[in-house]
Scaffold this motif. Sequence first.
Motif, PDB file in Angstrom:
ATOM      1  N   MET A   1       0.852  -1.183   0.000  1.00  0.00           N
ATOM      2  CA  MET A   1       0.000   0.000   0.000  1.00  0.00           C
ATOM      3  C   MET A   1       0.891   1.238   0.000  1.00  0.00           C
ATOM      4  SD  MET A   1      -2.964   1.150   2.735  1.00  0.00           S
ATOM      5  CE  MET A   1      -2.339   0.078   3.984  1.00  0.00           C
ATOM      6  N   CYS A   3       1.820   5.113   0.492  1.00  0.00           N
ATOM      7  CA  CYS A   3       1.417   6.161   1.430  1.00  0.00           C
ATOM      8  C   CYS A   3       2.306   7.387   1.217  1.00  0.00           C
ATOM      9  CB  CYS A   3       1.544   5.668   2.865  1.00  0.00           C
ATOM     10  SG  CYS A   3       1.110   6.913   4.112  1.00  0.00           S
ATOM     11  N   LYS A  49     -11.032  11.322  -3.126  1.00  0.00           N
ATOM     12  CA  LYS A  49     -10.720  10.144  -2.305  1.00  0.00           C
ATOM     13  C   LYS A  49     -11.137  10.334  -0.849  1.00  0.00           C
ATOM     14  CE  LYS A  49      -6.678   8.413  -4.800  1.00  0.00           C
ATOM     15  NZ  LYS A  49      -5.227   8.181  -4.696  1.00  0.00           N
ATOM     16  N   SER A  50     -11.058  11.580  -0.374  1.00  0.00           N
ATOM     17  CA  SER A  50     -11.372  11.831   1.041  1.00  0.00           C
ATOM     18  C   SER A  50     -12.865  11.735   1.325  1.00  0.00           C
ATOM     19  CB  SER A  50     -10.874  13.217   1.460  1.00  0.00           C
ATOM     20  OG  SER A  50     -11.699  14.247   0.933  1.00  0.00           O
ATOM     21  N   PHE A 100      -3.321   7.611   0.815  1.00  0.00           N
ATOM     22  CA  PHE A 100      -3.165   6.204   0.460  1.00  0.00           C
ATOM     23  C   PHE A 100      -3.775   6.003  -0.924  1.00  0.00           C
ATOM     24  CE2 PHE A 100      -3.189   6.200   5.097  1.00  0.00           C
ATOM     25  CZ  PHE A 100      -2.132   5.348   5.393  1.00  0.00           C
ATOM     26  N   ASN A 102      -6.492   4.571  -1.917  1.00  0.00           N
ATOM     27  CA  ASN A 102      -7.935   4.815  -2.005  1.00  0.00           C
ATOM     28  C   ASN A 102      -8.492   5.672  -0.871  1.00  0.00           C
ATOM     29  OD1 ASN A 102      -8.341   3.208  -4.370  1.00  0.00           O
ATOM     30  ND2 ASN A 102      -8.047   1.412  -3.080  1.00  0.00           N
ATOM     31  N   HIS A 103      -7.619   6.235  -0.068  1.00  0.00           N
ATOM     32  CA  HIS A 103      -8.060   7.023   1.087  1.00  0.00           C
ATOM     33  C   HIS A 103      -7.184   8.254   1.248  1.00  0.00           C
ATOM     34  CE1 HIS A 103     -10.455   3.619   2.520  1.00  0.00           C
ATOM     35  NE2 HIS A 103      -9.396   2.855   2.316  1.00  0.00           N
ATOM     36  N   LYS A 112      -8.839   6.539  12.172  1.00  0.00           N
ATOM     37  CA  LYS A 112      -8.926   6.284  10.732  1.00  0.00           C
ATOM     38  C   LYS A 112      -7.682   5.570  10.230  1.00  0.00           C
ATOM     39  CE  LYS A 112     -12.182   9.815   9.243  1.00  0.00           C
ATOM     40  NZ  LYS A 112     -12.465  10.842   8.265  1.00  0.00           N
ATOM     41  N   LEU A 113      -6.526   5.991  10.726  1.00  0.00           N
ATOM     42  CA  LEU A 113      -5.275   5.327  10.334  1.00  0.00           C
ATOM     43  C   LEU A 113      -5.272   3.871  10.764  1.00  0.00           C
ATOM     44  CD1 LEU A 113      -2.597   8.067  10.964  1.00  0.00           C
ATOM     45  CD2 LEU A 113      -2.963   6.835   8.835  1.00  0.00           C
ATOM     46  N   HIS A 115      -7.734   1.926  11.120  1.00  0.00           N
ATOM     47  CA  HIS A 115      -8.647   1.178  10.235  1.00  0.00           C
ATOM     48  C   HIS A 115      -8.002   0.879   8.890  1.00  0.00           C
ATOM     49  CE1 HIS A 115     -12.451  -0.181   8.628  1.00  0.00           C
ATOM     50  NE2 HIS A 115     -12.283   0.640   7.589  1.00  0.00           N
ATOM     51  N   ILE A 116      -7.257   1.817   8.351  1.00  0.00           N
ATOM     52  CA  ILE A 116      -6.654   1.663   7.030  1.00  0.00           C
ATOM     53  C   ILE A 116      -5.445   0.724   7.036  1.00  0.00           C
ATOM     54  CG2 ILE A 116      -5.412   2.885   5.179  1.00  0.00           C
ATOM     55  CD1 ILE A 116      -7.262   5.282   5.775  1.00  0.00           C
ATOM     56  N   ILE A 117      -4.576   0.862   8.017  1.00  0.00           N
ATOM     57  CA  ILE A 117      -3.318   0.102   7.980  1.00  0.00           C
ATOM     58  C   ILE A 117      -3.431  -1.306   8.555  1.00  0.00           C
ATOM     59  CG2 ILE A 117      -1.942   2.200   7.985  1.00  0.00           C
ATOM     60  CD1 ILE A 117      -1.139   1.478  10.892  1.00  0.00           C
TER      61      ILE A 117
END
Length: 118
Positions: A1, A3, A49-50, A100, A102-103, A112-113, A115-117
């Motif tokens: 991914m 970043c 994306k946000s 990222f 898609n985010h 939020k981080l 959740h994404i990572i």
Amino acid sequence: MKCVLIEYPKCSTCKKAKKYLEDHHVVFEDRNIVENTPNIHELKEMIEKSGEDIKKFFNTSGLLYKSMNLKEKLNDMNYDDKLNLLASNGMLIKRPLIVFDNHVIIGFKEDKLNHIIK
């Protein structure tokens, strides 16, 4: 991914975000928001994306935002004018931006981080 951390090195919130990414072994590109301000195309992608309104991308606590009296002016500006304004000076952009594939996270939001990572 992939970043990208778009930050201002003197910003304490940016330092927290950078430390978080390092502590969680996230490989990222570090980009200075003043020396390498996102261009209009990049900003459009990030806004999309946000999922956030373009107004969320303004650094409302910044000195430049306040000195330009943007609190009142933004309401009368169209989307393209706001986009051009953001692209004109990195100090107008809320930071950090954590981008990222898609985010996009505006500011440092640990939940939020997480959740994404994960």
